[in-house]
Design a protein around this motif. Structure first.
Motif, PDB file in Angstrom:
ATOM      1  N   MET A 369      58.293  -0.747  -9.887  1.00  0.00           N
ATOM      2  CA  MET A 369      57.077  -1.119 -10.604  1.00  0.00           C
ATOM      3  C   MET A 369      57.408  -1.824 -11.912  1.00  0.00           C
ATOM      4  O   MET A 369      56.585  -2.571 -12.450  1.00  0.00           O
ATOM      5  CB  MET A 369      56.240   0.134 -10.901  1.00  0.00           C
ATOM      6  CG  MET A 369      55.775   0.881  -9.691  1.00  0.00           C
ATOM      7  SD  MET A 369      54.836   2.354 -10.170  1.00  0.00           S
ATOM      8  CE  MET A 369      54.490   3.069  -8.574  1.00  0.00           C
ATOM      9  N   TYR A 370      58.606  -1.566 -12.427  1.00  0.00           N
ATOM     10  CA  TYR A 370      59.017  -2.122 -13.712  1.00  0.00           C
ATOM     11  C   TYR A 370      60.115  -3.170 -13.568  1.00  0.00           C
ATOM     12  O   TYR A 370      60.718  -3.585 -14.557  1.00  0.00           O
ATOM     13  CB  TYR A 370      59.488  -0.988 -14.627  1.00  0.00           C
ATOM     14  CG  TYR A 370      58.424   0.071 -14.805  1.00  0.00           C
ATOM     15  CD1 TYR A 370      57.392  -0.109 -15.714  1.00  0.00           C
ATOM     16  CD2 TYR A 370      58.425   1.228 -14.029  1.00  0.00           C
ATOM     17  CE1 TYR A 370      56.392   0.846 -15.869  1.00  0.00           C
ATOM     18  CE2 TYR A 370      57.432   2.184 -14.178  1.00  0.00           C
ATOM     19  CZ  TYR A 370      56.429   1.981 -15.097  1.00  0.00           C
ATOM     20  OH  TYR A 370      55.440   2.924 -15.236  1.00  0.00           O
ATOM     21  N   GLN A 386      63.342  -8.497 -10.894  1.00  0.00           N
ATOM     22  CA  GLN A 386      62.470  -9.616 -11.261  1.00  0.00           C
ATOM     23  C   GLN A 386      62.752 -10.010 -12.700  1.00  0.00           C
ATOM     24  O   GLN A 386      63.154  -9.192 -13.522  1.00  0.00           O
ATOM     25  CB  GLN A 386      60.994  -9.239 -11.085  1.00  0.00           C
ATOM     26  CG  GLN A 386      60.522  -8.099 -11.970  1.00  0.00           C
ATOM     27  CD  GLN A 386      59.091  -7.677 -11.649  1.00  0.00           C
ATOM     28  OE1 GLN A 386      58.646  -7.817 -10.519  1.00  0.00           O
ATOM     29  NE2 GLN A 386      58.391  -7.169 -12.632  1.00  0.00           N
ATOM     30  N   ASN A 387      62.537 -11.264 -12.997  1.00  0.00           N
ATOM     31  CA  ASN A 387      62.821 -11.787 -14.324  1.00  0.00           C
ATOM     32  C   ASN A 387      61.698 -11.470 -15.289  1.00  0.00           C
ATOM     33  O   ASN A 387      60.527 -11.314 -14.895  1.00  0.00           O
ATOM     34  CB  ASN A 387      63.034 -13.311 -14.252  1.00  0.00           C
ATOM     35  CG  ASN A 387      64.268 -13.678 -13.437  1.00  0.00           C
ATOM     36  OD1 ASN A 387      65.266 -12.958 -13.482  1.00  0.00           O
ATOM     37  ND2 ASN A 387      64.188 -14.773 -12.708  1.00  0.00           N
ATOM     38  N   GLU A 388      62.042 -11.388 -16.565  1.00  0.00           N
ATOM     39  CA  GLU A 388      61.038 -11.170 -17.593  1.00  0.00           C
ATOM     40  C   GLU A 388      60.136 -12.402 -17.694  1.00  0.00           C
ATOM     41  O   GLU A 388      60.585 -13.538 -17.517  1.00  0.00           O
ATOM     42  CB  GLU A 388      61.707 -10.903 -18.939  1.00  0.00           C
ATOM     43  CG  GLU A 388      62.554  -9.636 -18.975  1.00  0.00           C
ATOM     44  CD  GLU A 388      61.705  -8.378 -18.950  1.00  0.00           C
ATOM     45  OE1 GLU A 388      60.492  -8.474 -19.190  1.00  0.00           O
ATOM     46  OE2 GLU A 388      62.263  -7.298 -18.690  1.00  0.00           O
ATOM     47  N   MET A 389      58.850 -12.179 -18.005  1.00  0.00           N
ATOM     48  CA  MET A 389      57.893 -13.274 -18.102  1.00  0.00           C
ATOM     49  C   MET A 389      57.153 -13.202 -19.430  1.00  0.00           C
ATOM     50  O   MET A 389      57.030 -12.131 -20.031  1.00  0.00           O
ATOM     51  CB  MET A 389      56.897 -13.224 -16.939  1.00  0.00           C
ATOM     52  CG  MET A 389      57.553 -13.323 -15.560  1.00  0.00           C
ATOM     53  SD  MET A 389      56.345 -13.219 -14.228  1.00  0.00           S
ATOM     54  CE  MET A 389      55.411 -14.723 -14.512  1.00  0.00           C
ATOM     55  N   SER A 390      56.663 -14.327 -19.884  1.00  0.00           N
ATOM     56  CA  SER A 390      55.915 -14.367 -21.136  1.00  0.00           C
ATOM     57  C   SER A 390      54.493 -13.876 -20.979  1.00  0.00           C
ATOM     58  O   SER A 390      53.801 -13.602 -21.950  1.00  0.00           O
ATOM     59  CB  SER A 390      55.901 -15.801 -21.689  1.00  0.00           C
ATOM     60  OG  SER A 390      55.293 -16.681 -20.750  1.00  0.00           O
ATOM     61  N   ASP A 391      54.021 -13.792 -19.720  1.00  0.00           N
ATOM     62  CA  ASP A 391      52.670 -13.278 -19.435  1.00  0.00           C
ATOM     63  C   ASP A 391      52.771 -12.106 -18.467  1.00  0.00           C
ATOM     64  O   ASP A 391      52.391 -12.215 -17.299  1.00  0.00           O
ATOM     65  CB  ASP A 391      51.760 -14.376 -18.866  1.00  0.00           C
ATOM     66  CG  ASP A 391      52.418 -15.087 -17.675  1.00  0.00           C
ATOM     67  OD1 ASP A 391      53.646 -14.875 -17.470  1.00  0.00           O
ATOM     68  OD2 ASP A 391      51.699 -15.807 -16.969  1.00  0.00           O
ATOM     69  N   PRO A 392      53.338 -10.992 -18.921  1.00  0.00           N
ATOM     70  CA  PRO A 392      53.610  -9.855 -18.022  1.00  0.00           C
ATOM     71  C   PRO A 392      52.364  -9.253 -17.389  1.00  0.00           C
ATOM     72  O   PRO A 392      52.468  -8.612 -16.342  1.00  0.00           O
ATOM     73  CB  PRO A 392      54.313  -8.842 -18.925  1.00  0.00           C
ATOM     74  CG  PRO A 392      53.845  -9.179 -20.307  1.00  0.00           C
ATOM     75  CD  PRO A 392      53.680 -10.676 -20.312  1.00  0.00           C
ATOM     76  N   LEU A 393      51.201  -9.417 -17.977  1.00  0.00           N
ATOM     77  CA  LEU A 393      49.994  -8.814 -17.417  1.00  0.00           C
ATOM     78  C   LEU A 393      49.554  -9.480 -16.131  1.00  0.00           C
ATOM     79  O   LEU A 393      48.695  -8.970 -15.422  1.00  0.00           O
ATOM     80  CB  LEU A 393      48.854  -8.880 -18.444  1.00  0.00           C
ATOM     81  CG  LEU A 393      49.082  -8.060 -19.729  1.00  0.00           C
ATOM     82  CD1 LEU A 393      47.891  -8.182 -20.663  1.00  0.00           C
ATOM     83  CD2 LEU A 393      49.350  -6.596 -19.399  1.00  0.00           C
ATOM     84  N   THR A 394      50.149 -10.633 -15.809  1.00  0.00           N
ATOM     85  CA  THR A 394      49.821 -11.285 -14.545  1.00  0.00           C
ATOM     86  C   THR A 394      50.591 -10.676 -13.382  1.00  0.00           C
ATOM     87  O   THR A 394      50.291 -10.940 -12.226  1.00  0.00           O
ATOM     88  CB  THR A 394      50.145 -12.786 -14.601  1.00  0.00           C
ATOM     89  OG1 THR A 394      51.561 -12.951 -14.846  1.00  0.00           O
ATOM     90  CG2 THR A 394      49.351 -13.450 -15.727  1.00  0.00           C
ATOM     91  N   ILE A 395      51.598  -9.849 -13.720  1.00  0.00           N
ATOM     92  CA  ILE A 395      52.397  -9.205 -12.675  1.00  0.00           C
ATOM     93  C   ILE A 395      51.648  -7.971 -12.185  1.00  0.00           C
ATOM     94  O   ILE A 395      51.218  -7.137 -12.963  1.00  0.00           O
ATOM     95  CB  ILE A 395      53.777  -8.783 -13.198  1.00  0.00           C
ATOM     96  CG1 ILE A 395      54.525 -10.011 -13.714  1.00  0.00           C
ATOM     97  CG2 ILE A 395      54.584  -8.095 -12.105  1.00  0.00           C
ATOM     98  CD1 ILE A 395      55.858  -9.679 -14.344  1.00  0.00           C
TER      99      ILE A 395
END
Length: 397
Positions: A369-370, A386-395
């Motif tokens: 999940m993380y 998974q790679n870190e994203m600048s818009d994590p809430l879309t995951i």
């Protein structure tokens, strides 16, 4: 001198004013003192406690230094983990043979609980439609494990249960106290369960899990609709079961209790169970055999209110979480491994490897999940998935 300058009359007036001012200031002082007396007392009490704490700390520090310093590797833990109550326990067990109950008889629990639920609307037994309030209960001995790795696996086991409870909105209760000395061993869960049912009327189901059982399907939702007509749902008999908070449950706990007291009563009950149950070996009575015997011989009383319901890599490839059956098991119970004991029924290396695999199998479902997962089911190390994203809430977690 003042008489000459001001005159006798003016001097008497001045002295009177000074005297009155003294009385006024003295009265004000007493008033303020009374108002702040409690604060002053607490301040002095705090100072005294701080002084005592420093003295105790210094004494303890001197004791630790004399005992070998701050190196845990050099510390003799056997001196610290001394059970001073062993003799008391033996005396209590020898004198507790006649106490074959787990509490006072209650015959109207359903009515009592119903009235309580009507009065306290903040704690209802259902938190949503078809979503009962559940209390997961597990326990371990108040003593440390008899082998060096046992406590570490107990920690893994409780972490596993906490994760599942957090995902599904369950509460959890972890017990390390022997509530009734005579009901030790297999039987120590009976007084605990009864106490929790009575003190938590808001709980609809109590979910018991042994300390050596791990949840391996973290996404599984219990099919509550399927169990609505049952008060006891057993997953591996008395090692993992759901028990409804009702009069029926109290009655069956009361029916089991007479076989539980340690000593002659439990030994004689064991002989009865061995005689009546097919293929049961000869040993003292245990809660699982007693339950089986009661349900089989008193079917008209208990009715049909109770029901009974190592290939992880293959499961991961073929199936998915949420099934809760042989394809992706809900619970894996390591019967006979006894990770907290001195001697198990199976090779230690095999047990520990399988317990690590089961823990990591369930833990992967949390870590994913993380964005992480264990490198292998035998590894404590994790890797990013998974790679870190600048818009994590879309995951989508």
């Amino acid at each position: 001198m003042l008489d000459r300058l001001l005159g006798p009359r003016r001097v008497r007036q001045l002295r009177r004013v000074v005297r009155n001012c003294k009385l006024t200031f003295f009265s004000l002082f007493l008033t303020l003192l009374m108002f702040h007396l409690e604060d002053i007392r607490q301040t002095f009490s705090y100072i005294r406690r701080r002084t005592e704490s420093r003295q105790m700390f210094k004494a303890a520090l001197v004791g630790v230094q004399e005992a070998g310093g701050n190196n845990y590797a050099e510390f003799d833990a056997s001196k610290f983990f001394v059970d001073e109550d062993d003799e008391d326990l033996k005396r209590n067990e020898s004198g507790a043979q006649e106490h074959a109950t787990v509490g006072p008889q209650i015959s109207n629990w359903d009515e009592q609980r119903s009235e309580w639920l009507k009065k306290d609307l903040n704690f209802q037994n259902y938190i949503a439609p078809d979503k009962p309030r559940v209390l997961v209960v597990t326990a371990s001995s108040p003593k440390r494990c008899e082998n060096p790795v046992g406590d570490h696996y107990l920690l893994k086991s409780i972490k596993n249960k906490i994760d599942y409870c957090r995902l599904h909105g369950f509460n959890i209760f972890y017990n390390m106290a022997l509530l009734e000395v005579e009901m030790s061993g297999f039987w120590d869960k009976l007084p605990l369960i009864r106490k929790l049912l009575l003190l938590h009327p808001e709980v609809e189901y109590l979910w018991w899990m042994d300390s050596d059982a791990m949840l391996t399907d973290m996404a599984f939702e219990v099919p509550w609709e399927r169990y609505k007509n049952h008060n006891l749902v057993m997953h591996g008999w008395m090692r993992c079961f759901l028990l409804r908070n009702c009069q029926w449950s109290l009655d069956i706990l009361d029916a089991l209790a007479p076989m539980g007291p340690k000593g002659k009563i439990r030994e004689e009950a064991g002989k009865l169970l061995t005689r009546e149950l097919k293929d049961r070996p000869v040993f003292e009575a245990d809660d699982q055999s007693a339950l089986l015997y009661i349900l089989a011989t008193q079917r008209e009383k208990w009715g049909d209110k109770g029901i009974l319901v190592d290939r992880y890599e293959e499961m991961m490839e073929k199936f998915h979480p949420g099934l809760g059956d042989h394809r992706w098991p809900l619970v894996t119970h390591f019967v006979g491994c006894m990770p907290c004991g001195r001697l198990g029924d199976y090779p230690v290396e095999r047990c520990l490897k399988q317990m690590d695999s089961a823990f990591n199998f369930g833990d992967n479902q949390i870590l994913q999940m993380y964005g992480y997962t264990h490198k292998t089911l035998s590894s404590r190390r994790v890797m990013r998935t998974q790679n870190e994203m600048s818009d994590p809430l879309t995951i989508k977690l």
